[in-house]
Design a protein around this motif. Structure first.
Motif, short mmCIF file in Angstrom:
data_model
loop_
_atom_site.label_atom_id
_atom_site.label_comp_id
_atom_site.label_asym_id
_atom_site.label_seq_id
_atom_site.Cartn_x
_atom_site.Cartn_y
_atom_site.Cartn_z
N SER A 51 3.57 -18.56 -32.15
CA SER A 51 4.83 -18.10 -32.72
C SER A 51 5.19 -18.88 -33.99
N VAL A 52 5.03 -20.19 -33.94
CA VAL A 52 5.36 -21.04 -35.08
C VAL A 52 4.47 -20.72 -36.28
N SER A 53 3.21 -20.39 -36.02
CA SER A 53 2.25 -20.15 -37.11
C SER A 53 2.07 -18.68 -37.44
N SER A 54 2.98 -17.84 -36.98
CA SER A 54 2.82 -16.39 -37.14
C SER A 54 2.84 -15.93 -38.60
N ASP A 55 3.41 -16.75 -39.49
CA ASP A 55 3.52 -16.36 -40.89
C ASP A 55 2.46 -16.99 -41.79
N ILE A 56 1.47 -17.66 -41.18
CA ILE A 56 0.41 -18.25 -41.99
C ILE A 56 -0.94 -17.79 -41.46
N GLU A 57 -1.95 -17.92 -42.31
CA GLU A 57 -3.31 -17.55 -41.92
C GLU A 57 -4.01 -18.78 -41.35
N ILE A 58 -4.62 -18.61 -40.17
CA ILE A 58 -5.27 -19.70 -39.48
C ILE A 58 -6.79 -19.52 -39.55
N ALA A 59 -7.48 -20.55 -40.02
CA ALA A 59 -8.94 -20.50 -40.08
C ALA A 59 -9.58 -20.90 -38.76
N LEU A 60 -8.94 -21.81 -38.03
CA LEU A 60 -9.50 -22.30 -36.77
C LEU A 60 -8.36 -22.69 -35.84
N THR A 61 -8.37 -22.11 -34.64
CA THR A 61 -7.42 -22.50 -33.59
C THR A 61 -8.15 -23.38 -32.58
N TYR A 62 -7.57 -24.53 -32.28
CA TYR A 62 -8.27 -25.53 -31.47
C TYR A 62 -7.35 -26.02 -30.36
N HIS A 63 -7.83 -26.00 -29.11
CA HIS A 63 -6.97 -26.37 -27.99
C HIS A 63 -7.59 -27.36 -27.01
N ASP A 64 -8.70 -27.99 -27.38
CA ASP A 64 -9.33 -28.96 -26.47
C ASP A 64 -8.65 -30.32 -26.64
N VAL A 65 -7.44 -30.43 -26.04
CA VAL A 65 -6.57 -31.59 -26.19
C VAL A 65 -6.49 -32.32 -24.85
N ALA A 66 -6.49 -33.65 -24.89
CA ALA A 66 -6.36 -34.44 -23.66
C ALA A 66 -5.54 -35.70 -23.94
N PRO A 67 -4.82 -36.21 -22.93
CA PRO A 67 -4.03 -37.44 -23.12
C PRO A 67 -4.91 -38.61 -23.54
N HIS A 68 -4.31 -39.50 -24.34
CA HIS A 68 -4.94 -40.75 -24.78
C HIS A 68 -6.15 -40.53 -25.69
N VAL A 69 -6.41 -39.32 -26.12
CA VAL A 69 -7.45 -38.95 -27.09
C VAL A 69 -8.81 -39.60 -26.77
N PRO A 70 -9.51 -39.08 -25.78
CA PRO A 70 -10.87 -39.59 -25.52
C PRO A 70 -11.75 -39.46 -26.76
N LEU A 71 -12.56 -40.46 -27.02
CA LEU A 71 -13.37 -40.48 -28.24
C LEU A 71 -14.28 -39.27 -28.34
#
Length: 355
Positions: A51-71
């Motif tokens: 919804s927030v990005s509905s007015d812009i063009e996205i080249a890559l959508t990325y959702h592999d997110v985890a707490p504490h950012v594993p290396l």
């Protein structure tokens, strides 16, 4: 006594407005003339991000997110950004999402636009964190500071009241730690005091009514101030403890901060009377500890680390990991003995006066 200090102010654009996130994001992307945008959001936040990005063009959508950012997840995301030819990172979500964007920016030097949905505060700092082999490492690099932060109270409505409380207390921890962190000065202490006032006013309103806009605005405003103060003052004892616990034992970030804060404040307040007086005044209470305890009672805040998976048998090892990273100028000298007392009290959820 003469007033002598040095203070760094980080350069960042902040756009604050309810219901304006999509409009502000589109304007920022256009202003930066970005051609290949990477949208980062967890699967749970993907609907909000879309919804927030509905007015812009996205080249890559990325959702592999985890707490504490594993290396390993950071390296995977860095490779994806490079392969897609990304020139702008947009992260929508909480601290884990912002942390992943920072991990990409740390090596690629790509600019970040952050759109927070919690009160984590990472979006306003130049601090990064990565976890490898159950050990969390943090550092400072101006390249990871988001160039623009877009705050929109309506995006926080997805955060339930209990998580709003934990996230808000995490922000409060930034404020209190900033009162005696390694680079504390009158400017970041002033920001921290106003952050305490705003958070202590806003969070109870959210607890009573999760859709109270005034409460959400005050909490979001306070969270920003807390992060700016923290970015300037540096990481004090509280954050050193929580970073070790989070990385070594996979503890939930906000809840861990919400619990530990009480005990660090009880340890340090007697040795830092001026800071304690200022904290108390921001709460509108007789003492700093009473002010925090009263707020926690109103919020029914997280009480014990044992409730979030930490074992009592982990405490000796945790103390050994924490002691080497304790700031040398912490108001109360930290020993293995009083550190173990603090950790055990936080684990059990006992009254802070027992430390």
């Amino acid at each position: 006594m003469d007033l002598v200090f040095d203070h760094d102010t980080l350069g960042q654009r902040v756009l604050f407005g309810s219901g304006k996130a999509a409009e502000n994001l589109a304007a920022e992307v256009a202003r930066r003339r970005a051609r290949a945008v990477m949208l980062i959001a967890s699967e749970a936040e993907m609907q909000i991000a879309a919804s927030v990005s509905s007015d812009i063009e996205i080249a890559l959508t990325y959702h592999d997110v985890a707490p504490h950012v594993p290396l390993e997840k950071a390296e995977k995301a860095r490779a994806a950004a490079a392969e897609a030819g990304i020139d702008l990172l947009v992260c929508v979500g909480g601290g884990s999402t912002t942390g992943l964007a920072k991990a990409i920016a740390m090596t690629s030097r790509l600019p970040i636009i952050a759109v927070p949905t919690t009160y984590a505060g990472s979006e306003a700092t130049n601090v990064w964190g990565l976890t490898e082999a159950s050990r969390k490492t943090t550092g400072v690099d101006d390249a990871v500071l988001p160039r623009t932060v877009i705050y929109d109270v309506e995006l926080t409505y997805s955060l339930p009241a209990e998580l709003s409380v934990a996230s808000g207390l995490n922000a409060l921890a930034h404020c209190i730690d900033s009162m005696w962190a390694p680079r504390a000065d009158p400017i970041n202490q002033a920001l921290a005091a106003e952050g305490i006032r705003a958070l202590s006013h806003g969070l109870p309103l959210i607890k009573v009514d999760p859709r109270n806009r005034r409460g959400r605005e005050q909490a979001l405003y306070g969270a920003y101030l807390s992060a700016v103060a923290f970015a300037s003052a540096g990481s004090g004892l509280h954050h050193k403890i929580c970073h070790v616990l989070g990385g070594a034992y996979n503890m939930p970030h906000a809840e861990t901060h919400a619990v530990v804060l009480t005990y660090v404040l009880a340890l340090n307040a007697p040795a830092a009377p001026e800071a304690a007086t200022r904290i108390a005044a921001a709460f509108g209470s007789e003492t700093a500890v009473e002010g925090l305890s009263s707020l926690r009672e109103k919020l029914d805040a997280p009480r014990a680390l044992k409730d979030y998976g930490l074992a009592e048998t982990d405490l000796p090892e945790a103390g050994r990991l924490i002691l080497p990273v304790v700031p040398p100028l912490n108001p109360t000298p930290v020993t293995q003995e009083n550190l173990q007392q603090l950790l055990h009290a936080a684990w059990a959820g006992t009254e802070p006066g027992n430390i």
